[in-house]
Design an enzyme around this catalytic site. Structure first.
Site, PDB file in Angstrom:
ATOM      1  N   TYR A  11     -16.420   1.777   7.554  1.00 22.90           N
ATOM      2  CA  TYR A  11     -17.284   0.700   8.711  1.00 22.90           C
ATOM      3  C   TYR A  11     -16.457   0.231   9.521  1.00 22.90           C
ATOM      4  CZ  TYR A  11     -19.969  -3.409  10.187  1.00 22.90           C
ATOM      5  OH  TYR A  11     -20.949  -4.136  11.111  1.00 22.90           O
ATOM      6  N   HIS A  29     -20.582 -17.044   9.111  1.00 26.61           N
ATOM      7  CA  HIS A  29     -20.576 -15.699  10.063  1.00 26.61           C
ATOM      8  C   HIS A  29     -21.773 -15.631  11.030  1.00 26.61           C
ATOM      9  CE1 HIS A  29     -19.405 -11.896  11.468  1.00 26.61           C
ATOM     10  NE2 HIS A  29     -18.940 -11.522  10.096  1.00 26.61           N
ATOM     11  N   THR A  85     -22.197  -7.119  17.605  1.00 22.70           N
ATOM     12  CA  THR A  85     -21.355  -5.958  16.975  1.00 22.70           C
ATOM     13  C   THR A  85     -22.136  -4.766  16.747  1.00 22.70           C
ATOM     14  OG1 THR A  85     -21.945  -6.465  14.735  1.00 22.70           O
ATOM     15  CG2 THR A  85     -19.961  -7.553  15.555  1.00 22.70           C
TER      16      THR A  85
END
Length: 772
Positions: free
Chosen positions: A578, A464, A591
């Site tokens: 979230y 990630h 993001t």
């Protein structure tokens, strides 16, 4: 392949008569062709850099400007208003007037490029269009759209817009604090909220202004004031396992397996991946855009990238090129060269090579089989083991082969996918296999690892830190479409084309691992984490985007409200939620968080659950959806809450000052973490004629020990796929139960707008509660 041939390109023998030198012309030819291919790539990269550098102009526009200026020589006019004469004064007299005008033309051309790029950057900084009602654009926005088209040029390359994208703005402290307090209002008691309000007020009037000054200074200097700190402190400095906690996965087609032959599916999939890399290197991939282009910086590290463990922090290492793949099968590691004589292997040739690996009977060497567990466990032990056992010799060479590979491939002996009499259970097992596998048969540090199962199913696991899911999803959609619709298979299920039996065999990697204690310890940590993951994947087919849009509602907002309703029914309370949004409208954007649990959503859920009037509930629902859409737009345009507060917290740590407000904000748990996977390459799929060729999307592990992770993808007009995760160790969470609550919530929201369908699904229906 070139490296393999270099070892045998020449041999020499020392004899009494002297040195007998033997050259292999075939091997030298392979080395030569590999070098030619490398230089072609360098020249292509240089050309693309130049084209991108002069965008939105084109290289040919220079010639147009030069001709226009030279034409003035015949009209005896001076378009430079004396500048050409000034140039003549400072250059040798031998330079002719024509050359002076060429120099002036070049300077004029560069000035025009700079002006156009500056104008385009200002145009791309305009975001008011996002807040206007769909289909009712203002005159200002219509003019703006026309100007963007004029200044955007023609046929942009992938990175053409990078220099014109605006920098991420730093929100005002008072705005961020105000939005934060608004977001926690429905989650706190009156006394708790007053206490938090007092902390926020003190922060805003005191320390916050000092921290904000440093943040604005960074924003002036850096392209993005968030992204580097986000990558370092959220991902790379984390010392726990990245498997489950950070990595995520993507699935194959839900209903279709193009071929049941493992080697054949690998042939097409690996070939398609390298076709994508070729397009990426040539910048032939069309820039992703909404109305305006999105930042493509994350695409630079898709291939040839590895996360390197460190004792304090990891690093992301990227190499310019790699001609081979690292393959894992039955405890053995192989290096597979993907080019021969300077060309990419065909799918049939790759299938042939993969079958060679599958047929190889050799056993793994000592410590080799479960070596990958080091990448699945805690980071510090892996960093220490790497320094101690992989810093030199044969282990370093083999580890370099894995880390410098284009990507990692696992040939899995299991069969996965939706199959048998238990389709739901098989999807759950499929998700867990992609997320963590056996905890040692994936290399979790690679930018992404492709998994090819025995029955022809595929999937991938992605690290990630280097990029976010939409970038990997764009790659994976291209691969699935190219595999099925472009490359295809013959009647027997094999790849098309001919076999080249003269290809060198895949190379076994060698290891000398003196002890396996650290491998066993990392595997134990990883298996405990993997066994604790509770996953449920289900396709929702009752209705989809088409039905939601008929109500003039946002599909994403509709689903988020369903998640709020489902969580309230599951827990009897609301929680901090979230939802991942993107900030790629800005340079190097990644993001931002959308806090989906709002006062409006809570009011709607309470009204629906208390049985209030349908019209009243419908009105509250629309207000909640509108609020969610507004928050989403704010997040996309740089006016979010959490990244700003995160960066202020980082500055406070650098300055060595404590902020009770920031400390409390950053410690709040996200018990419901959600993310929509975008479906981007719509034009590559034909869901009308081939509706079965749809991906199941992807998912991730739970963020909080007592919470849920929910990923979803909206496919076509009538399908939504959900991936729900939690932990078995928490008695209050159950992925199957929460999945059922999501399904029930979606149907109840449909019933709110379609009264004729409310009988079997209305809130409080005894049969529904019994099923749960």
């Amino acid at each position: 392949m070139a490296e393999a041939h270099q070892a045998v390109a020449f041999q020499f023998t020392i004899t009494p008569e002297g040195i007998d030198l033997q050259l292999s012309h075939q091997a030298l030819r392979q080395v030569y062709l590999s070098g030619v291919r490398s230089w072609k790539k360098r020249l292509s990269r240089l050309k693309n850099n130049f084209i991108t550098g002069v965008y939105p102009a084109s290289p040919s526009s220079w010639l147009f400007v030069v001709i226009a200026i030279l034409a003035t020589m015949y009209t005896r006019s001076d378009p430079s208003m004396g500048l050409i004469a000034k140039i003549q004064e400072h250059l040798p007299l031998v330079i002719l007037a024509a050359k002076n005008k060429v120099l002036f033309s070049t300077l004029l051309w560069l000035s025009l490029i700079f002006t156009m790029r500056l104008c385009l950057k200002q145009l791309l900084s305009y975001h008011r269009w996002m807040f206007e009602q769909h289909g009712k654009l203002s005159n200002t926005t219509k003019i703006w759209v026309a100007l963007v088209r004029i200044f955007s040029g023609r046929k942009p390359l992938l990175y053409s817009y990078q220099g014109s994208l605006p920098n991420l703005p730093v929100p005002a402290i008072k705005d961020t604090v105000k939005r934060y307090l608004e977001s926690v209002l429905p989650l706190m008691s009156a006394s708790e909220f007053e206490r938090m309000k007092s902390l926020a007020r003190d922060f805003e009037s005191g320390l916050g202004n000092r921290l904000q000054w440093y943040l604005k200074l960074k924003a002036l200097w850096a392209a993005n004031y968030v992204s580097d700190w986000w990558e370092e402190y959220i991902y790379l400095r984390s010392r726990g396992p990245i498997m489950v906690n950070s990595n995520y996965y993507g699935m194959d087609f839900l209903y279709v397996t193009p071929t049941p032959i493992q080697a054949a599916r690998a042939g097409n999939t690996l070939h398609a991946l390298l076709l994508y890399r070729r397009k990426l290197n040539r910048e032939e991939i069309k820039p992703v855009s909404t109305i305006i282009p999105l930042c493509a910086a994350q695409c630079e590290r898709i291939f040839n990238t590895t996360r390197i463990p460190g004792e304090e922090t990891d690093t992301v290492q990227h190499w310019q090129n790699s001609d081979y793949l690292a393959i894992y099968h039955r405890g053995r590691y192989f290096r597979l060269w993907m080019y021969n004589a300077g060309r990419l292997l065909s799918p049939r040739e790759i299938e042939y090579q993969i079958q060679r690996i599958l047929d190889d009977p050799s056993p793994p060497s000592a410590g080799e089989e479960k070596l990958g567990a080091l990448t699945a466990g805690d980071r510090v032990p892996w960093a220490q083991a790497r320094k101690q056992f992989f810093n030199s010799g044969i282990n370093k060479r083999s580890l370099d082969c894995i880390e410098k590979a284009a990507f990692f491939v696992t040939l899995d002996d299991d069969e996965q996918g939706m199959m048998g009499n238990d389709p739901d259970g098989s999807l759950d097992r499929y998700a867990k296999s992609l997320l963590h596998g056996k905890c040692y048969d994936r290399w979790f540090d690679k930018s992404f690892s492709v998994v090819i199962y025995k029955n022809g199913k595929t999937g991938l696991n992605a690290e990630h830190s280097w990029a976010d899911a939409p970038v990997v999803a764009h790659l994976w959609e291209y691969v699935l479409a190219t595999d099925s619709f472009q490359l295809g298979y013959n009647e027997e299920g094999h790849c098309k084309g001919d076999i080249n039996p003269n290809l060198p065999k895949p190379q076994r990697l060698s290891w000398d691992i003196p002890q396996e204690e650290q491998i066993s310890e990392s595997l134990e940590v990883a298996k405990a984490l993997a066994d604790d993951v509770d996953f449920h994947v289900f396709p929702f087919r009752d209705f989809g985007k088409w039905q939601i849009k008929k109500f003039r509602l946002s599909p994403d907002a509709f689903i988020q409200m369903a998640l709020q309703l489902a969580y309230y029914r599951d827990k009897g309370m609301f929680c901090l939620t979230y939802e991942a949004s993107m900030t790629r409208l800005f340079r190097e954007g990644r993001t931002e968080t959308v806090r989906s649990c709002t006062s409006e959503s809570c009011a709607f859920v309470k009204a629906l659950e208390s049985g209030e009037d349908r019209d009243h509930c419908r009105r509250l629902f629309r207000q909640a959806c509108d609020k969610h859409q507004h928050l989403y737009r704010l997040a996309m345009t740089g006016a979010g809450i959490d990244r700003h507060l995160f960066c202020l917290y980082v500055v406070s740590k650098y300055l060595g000052v404590e902020s009770p407000f920031l400390k409390e904000v950053l410690s709040e748990p996200w018990r419901l973490s959600t993310s929509q996977t975008p479906f981007q390459n719509v034009e590559l799929f034909d869901l009308v004629n081939h509706p079965e060729y749809i991906s199941c999307g992807g998912g991730f592990g739970p963020v909080a020990d007592d919470g849920y992770g929910v990923a979803y993808i909206i496919l076509g007009e009538n399908m939504i796929n959900f991936h729900v995760s939690c932990k078995h160790s928490c008695a209050q969470t159950d992925s199957h139960k929460f999945g059922a609550q999501i399904r029930r919530a979606l149907l109840d929201l449909l019933a709110l707008f379609c009264p004729d369908q409310n009988e079997p699904t209305i809130a409080g229906n005894p049969q529904t509660k019994k099923d749960l």
